[in-house]
Enzyme design. Structure first.
Site, PDB file in Angstrom:
ATOM      1  N   SER A  17       0.845  -1.221   0.058  1.00  0.00           N
ATOM      2  CA  SER A  17       0.069  -0.076   0.130  1.00  0.00           C
ATOM      3  C   SER A  17       0.977   1.241   0.071  1.00  0.00           C
ATOM      4  CB  SER A  17      -0.969   0.074   1.278  1.00  0.00           C
ATOM      5  OG  SER A  17      -1.494   1.363   1.567  1.00  0.00           O
ATOM      6  N   LYS A  68       2.480  -2.867   6.511  1.00  0.00           N
ATOM      7  CA  LYS A  68       2.795  -2.749   5.108  1.00  0.00           C
ATOM      8  C   LYS A  68       4.305  -1.929   4.837  1.00  0.00           C
ATOM      9  CE  LYS A  68      -0.735  -4.271   2.676  1.00  0.00           C
ATOM     10  NZ  LYS A  68      -0.652  -5.333   2.151  1.00  0.00           N
TER      11      LYS A  68
END
Length: 245
Positions: free
Chosen positions: A140, A167
């Site tokens: 992301s 992430k």
């Protein structure tokens, strides 16, 4: 025929990624935690005319499930060309750093980080058998630490104690993995599919699933001169396509 395994492939971006790879002539295995949903997804793609698709029961948070999936796939193929680590969870929002339960953070890391590591290690031998192996970790833009420290960034206020660090950790793992495989034919990259309208975010994102999947596919089919150890993000860096880490 080239082969690909996609985790979390029974819906949304994973499902559309499968469709696009099938369109390119790949034989695609749909990794799905729920075998019934995985079968439904494969049936849907077959109805659309894609015959080279198979479901594969795979819960990335369960080592026994990962081992069983590896054994099952090994009975079908001896070479895996593409692994797309797509399965991910958010842990629910908001996630205030001062009050989010540590158990939530652990749960998110189990899928978004440890699950990726478990699956990658389990299937690495099949990938090594490929002449042009590709690993794509679906991340992301929120995983960029550089941008999270930039008050001018459009997503600067979107913080979180579980999803964002997971992430960032996935991005770090991508770099480490690419480094260890640097003298091989592997291409290992992280791809931000963009803020996409899916069940993941209650369909709040402006991007389409088709566009998001196309970004993932682009990294999955890189040629021999393609880059490795990169963080692709059209959203964060529309000019270059490469996000700062």
């Amino acid at each position: 025929m080239k082969t690909a395994l996609i985790t979390g492939a029974n819906k949304s971006i994973g499902f559309e990624t499968a469709r696009q790879l099938l369109r390119l002539g790949y034989h695609v295995f749909l990794g799905s935690r729920d075998p019934h949903k995985g079968q439904q997804a494969a049936d849907q793609l077959r109805v659309e005319g894609y015959a080279e698709v198979e479901p594969l029961p795979l819960d990335v948070t369960d080592p026994a499930s990962v081992a069983a999936a590896r054994a099952a796939l090994g009975q079908r193929i001896s070479v895996l060309d593409v692994l797309i680590n797509n399965a991910g969870i958010s842990g629910g929002m908001p996630q205030p750093t001062l009050t989010t339960a540590v158990s939530v953070v652990r749960e998110v890391f189990e899928t978004n980080v440890f699950g990726v590591m478990e699956v990658t290690q389990a299937f690495l031998d099949l990938l090594r058998a490929s002449a042009a192996p590709r690993i794509v970790n679906v991340t992301s833009g929120l995983g960029s630490l550089t941008l999270h420290n930039d008050p001018t960034w459009k997503y600067y206020p979107v913080k979180g104690a579980a999803y964002v660090p997971s992430k960032a950790a996935l991005n770090a793992y991508t770099i480490m993995l690419a480094y260890e495989l640097r003298d091989t034919a592997f291409k290992v990259n992280a791809v931000d599919p963009g803020y996409t309208a899916t069940d993941f975010n209650h369909h709040s994102g402006p991007g389409t699933v088709a566009a998001a999947a196309a970004r993932v596919v682009r990294a999955a089919v890189l040629g021999p001169d393609g880059p490795t150890s990169q963080f692709f993000s059209d959203d964060n860096a529309p000019e270059t396509g490469l996000s700062p880490w």
